[in-house]
Design a protein around this motif. Structure first.
Motif, PDB file in Angstrom:
ATOM      1  N   SER A   1       7.579   8.552   9.312  1.00 31.64           N
ATOM      2  CA  SER A   1       7.688   7.832   8.045  1.00 31.64           C
ATOM      3  C   SER A   1       8.192   6.416   8.276  1.00 31.64           C
ATOM      4  O   SER A   1       8.718   6.086   9.344  1.00 31.64           O
ATOM      5  CB  SER A   1       8.628   8.563   7.092  1.00 31.64           C
TER       6      SER A   1
ATOM      7  N   ASN B   1       7.609   2.014   7.066  1.00 29.84           N
ATOM      8  CA  ASN B   1       6.822   0.952   6.438  1.00 29.84           C
ATOM      9  C   ASN B   1       6.392  -0.038   7.502  1.00 29.84           C
ATOM     10  O   ASN B   1       6.421   0.285   8.697  1.00 29.84           O
ATOM     11  CB  ASN B   1       7.636   0.286   5.322  1.00 29.84           C
TER      12      ASN B   1
ATOM     13  N   ARG C   1       0.437   1.245   8.594  1.00 29.65           N
ATOM     14  CA  ARG C   1       1.494   0.238   8.572  1.00 29.65           C
ATOM     15  C   ARG C   1       0.953  -1.184   8.711  1.00 29.65           C
ATOM     16  O   ARG C   1       1.697  -2.154   8.531  1.00 29.65           O
ATOM     17  CB  ARG C   1       2.542   0.517   9.643  1.00 29.65           C
TER      18      ARG C   1
ATOM     19  N   GLU D   1      -0.170  -2.260   1.611  1.00 25.57           N
ATOM     20  CA  GLU D   1       0.731  -1.304   0.967  1.00 25.57           C
ATOM     21  C   GLU D   1       2.011  -1.114   1.769  1.00 25.57           C
ATOM     22  O   GLU D   1       3.097  -0.948   1.202  1.00 25.57           O
ATOM     23  CB  GLU D   1       0.031   0.042   0.784  1.00 25.57           C
TER      24      GLU D   1
ATOM     25  N   THR E   1       3.702  -3.178   3.384  1.00 25.92           N
ATOM     26  CA  THR E   1       4.671  -4.265   3.203  1.00 25.92           C
ATOM     27  C   THR E   1       5.477  -4.100   1.919  1.00 25.92           C
ATOM     28  O   THR E   1       6.457  -4.821   1.705  1.00 25.92           O
ATOM     29  CB  THR E   1       3.958  -5.634   3.173  1.00 25.92           C
ATOM     30  N   LYS E   2       5.059  -3.147   1.073  1.00 29.81           N
ATOM     31  CA  LYS E   2       5.694  -2.991  -0.241  1.00 29.81           C
ATOM     32  C   LYS E   2       6.342  -1.624  -0.443  1.00 29.81           C
ATOM     33  O   LYS E   2       7.139  -1.456  -1.370  1.00 29.81           O
ATOM     34  CB  LYS E   2       4.648  -3.189  -1.338  1.00 29.81           C
ATOM     35  N   ALA E   3       5.977  -0.651   0.368  1.00 33.06           N
ATOM     36  CA  ALA E   3       6.456   0.708   0.141  1.00 33.06           C
ATOM     37  C   ALA E   3       6.552   1.465   1.460  1.00 33.06           C
ATOM     38  O   ALA E   3       5.984   1.055   2.476  1.00 33.06           O
ATOM     39  CB  ALA E   3       5.516   1.445  -0.816  1.00 33.06           C
ATOM     40  N   SER E   4       7.268   2.582   1.434  1.00 38.00           N
ATOM     41  CA  SER E   4       7.365   3.481   2.590  1.00 38.00           C
ATOM     42  C   SER E   4       6.579   4.749   2.315  1.00 38.00           C
ATOM     43  O   SER E   4       6.463   5.187   1.161  1.00 38.00           O
ATOM     44  CB  SER E   4       8.830   3.826   2.875  1.00 38.00           C
ATOM     45  N   ARG E   5       6.036   5.327   3.376  1.00 38.27           N
ATOM     46  CA  ARG E   5       5.302   6.582   3.249  1.00 38.27           C
ATOM     47  C   ARG E   5       5.626   7.474   4.430  1.00 38.27           C
ATOM     48  O   ARG E   5       6.106   7.024   5.478  1.00 38.27           O
ATOM     49  CB  ARG E   5       3.781   6.337   3.201  1.00 38.27           C
TER      50      ARG E   5
END
Length: 471
Positions: free
Chosen positions: A38, A40, A100, A104, A106-110
């Motif tokens: 997980s 970003n 990564r 996306e 750069t704005k959120a973690s997954r």
């Protein structure tokens, strides 16, 4: 519903082929480590989920435990916990590694599921996952101590949801490269179609060099868990279908990018067949596919370009080949750095004298090597606009296939008139970038929808065949 005599005979034949391929003296069990990855664009973390003893013995050669190919964004190393001896290693890349680089990230973690597999060791080990650093060298990103005989190791699982079909079996798995073709979006009524699709596309793979010359080094298996509806999800058009694998189009916002993000489901199905590589066939006619080195590849089995998709995407997954095209839109943000890529078929050409495929370059070949780049790019800009318009209007797939044929014909004619047509050199435009990255030849399966790999890609593929077939 009772099985017919024909189904019973086919099942018995499949089980005999499976038994013959997996029966090999002293093969250890297969260990799979499931974990989460997980983060970003700026940071990432790992966490252990579980350790599994898979149902089948280790399919690989014990003579080739260490990987010296320097491929992949990551590497797994299995080290004896007491002595520090390196027991096993393999390079690979991940879906997280691709995600990564998207906007996306750069704005959120997954969080993404990942797995590594290796032959069962005789004693406790340390499993390390390495990643490339800013110097393009491997450094340890995560390390975990494991005892594969510990009480919490999973040793018993649910019965197989489907049985493997032998597509072509050339010998015992440890002496061969085992390719597993998994179907997704095939209903129970489509099982004969799946088997025919898998055989057709595997047969085509072995008409393409160097797979053609090395066909005897491969086993190919088929496996499909039936779905309720034919085809897989394509969210951009409002189509959502459930399946055991969860494969779908529109990954990372790219309409043609097809992956599954459910690694656990994939591994729990695949573990019931001998495999080192996986290609997922989706029962769709819309152009699409994807490939992650050391993970899996995908292809739309019913598309007019299925042969090309199967081979091109397998090139990514099997050998870590980079895309050599650069004019198609992709989901990834371009990098502002020009590090030398680890992929064997593209270069930043920092030092022409040290070109990594220089053994193929004839004396006197200019580096960079001239080609009709301006004419190609002018045509490609118009072609991409037409392609986007067809998708926006949701035109029939036949219109898109016709456009692809027209584009390939233009490229073939343009390149046929170029003096460097068959030259091995350094042609600017590769790796999704018009400038700063170079490919070795003007045309290759990794560049466009042509029919042959370039010489450098051939080398890259042969190296991996040797690694997994124990040569």
């Amino acid at each position: 519903m009772p099985l017919s005599p024909l189904h019973i005979l086919r099942f018995c034949a499949a089980m005999l082929a499976l038994a013959a391929a997996t029966a090999h003296a002293a093969q250890p069990a297969t260990i799979r480590v499931d974990y989460t990855h997980s983060g970003n664009a700026l940071s990432d973390q790992y966490a252990l989920e579980r350790v599994v003893v898979e149902p089948l013995p280790w399919p690989g050669s014990l003579a080739q435990g260490l990987d010296n190919t320097d491929r992949g964004q990551n590497r797994v190393e299995v080290v004896d916990a007491k002595t520090g001896d390196l027991l096993y290693s393999r390079g690979f890349s991940t879906i997280f590694g691709e995600w990564r680089t998207t906007d996306e990230a750069t704005k959120a973690s997954r969080s993404f599921q990942e797995s590594v597999r290796f032959p069962k060791p005789a004693a406790p080990v340390r499993v390390r996952v390495l990643k490339r650093d800013e110097r393009n060298q491997f450094s340890v990103a995560w390390s975990v101590e494991l005892d594969t005989d510990a009480p919490d190791v999973v040793r018993k699982q649910q019965p197989a949801p489907a049985w493997p079909i032998p597509i072509r079996v050339n010998g015992a798995s440890p002496d061969k490269v085992d390719l597993l073709v998994i179907g997704d979006g095939y209903t129970a009524a489509d099982m004969k179609k799946f088997e025919a699709d898998a055989k057709r596309l595997a047969d085509h793979l072995f008409t393409v060099s160097p797979f053609k010359e090395r066909a005897a080094d491969f086993n190919v298996w088929g496996l499909a868990v039936p779905t309720q509806e034919p085809g897989v999800s394509r969210p951009s058009t409002g189509v959502h279908h459930a399946s055991a694998l969860g494969t779908r189009y529109d990954i990372f916002g790219s309409e043609r990018y097809v992956l599954t993000l459910d690694n656990r489901a994939l591994r729990e199905i695949a573990q019931h067949a001998p495999y080192e590589f996986i290609e997922i066939l989706v029962n769709n006619d819309t152009y699409g596919g994807g490939g992650i080195f050391g993970q899996f590849s995908t292809a739309a089995a019913s598309n007019d370009w299925a042969n090309y998709l199967f081979v091109h995407e397998f090139g990514h997954h099997f050998a870590g080949l980079a895309d050599e095209y650069y004019t198609s839109p992709v989901a990834y943000a371009p990098s502002d750095k020009r590090m030398e890529p680890w992929e064997p078929n593209v270069t930043a050409l920092r030092d022409p004298a040290a070109l990594k495929w220089k053994r193929h370059v004839l004396a006197g070949t200019p580096l960079p090597t001239p080609w009709p780049k301006a004419e190609y790019e002018e045509h490609s800009r118009a072609y991409q606009k037409r392609r986007a318009a067809l998708r926006a209007a949701n035109r029939p797939e036949s219109d898109m296939n016709a456009l692809f044929r027209e584009d390939l014909a233009f490229t073939g004619k343009l390149f046929s008139q170029a003096p460097q047509r068959r030259t091995v050199g350094a042609f600017e435009g590769a790796n999704y970038e018009a400038k700063g990255f170079y490919r070795s030849e003007m045309q290759c399966i990794m560049f466009d929808r042509s029919e042959r790999f370039c010489n450098v890609c051939n080398d890259g593929i042969e190296t991996i065949i040797d690694l997994y077939s124990g040569k």
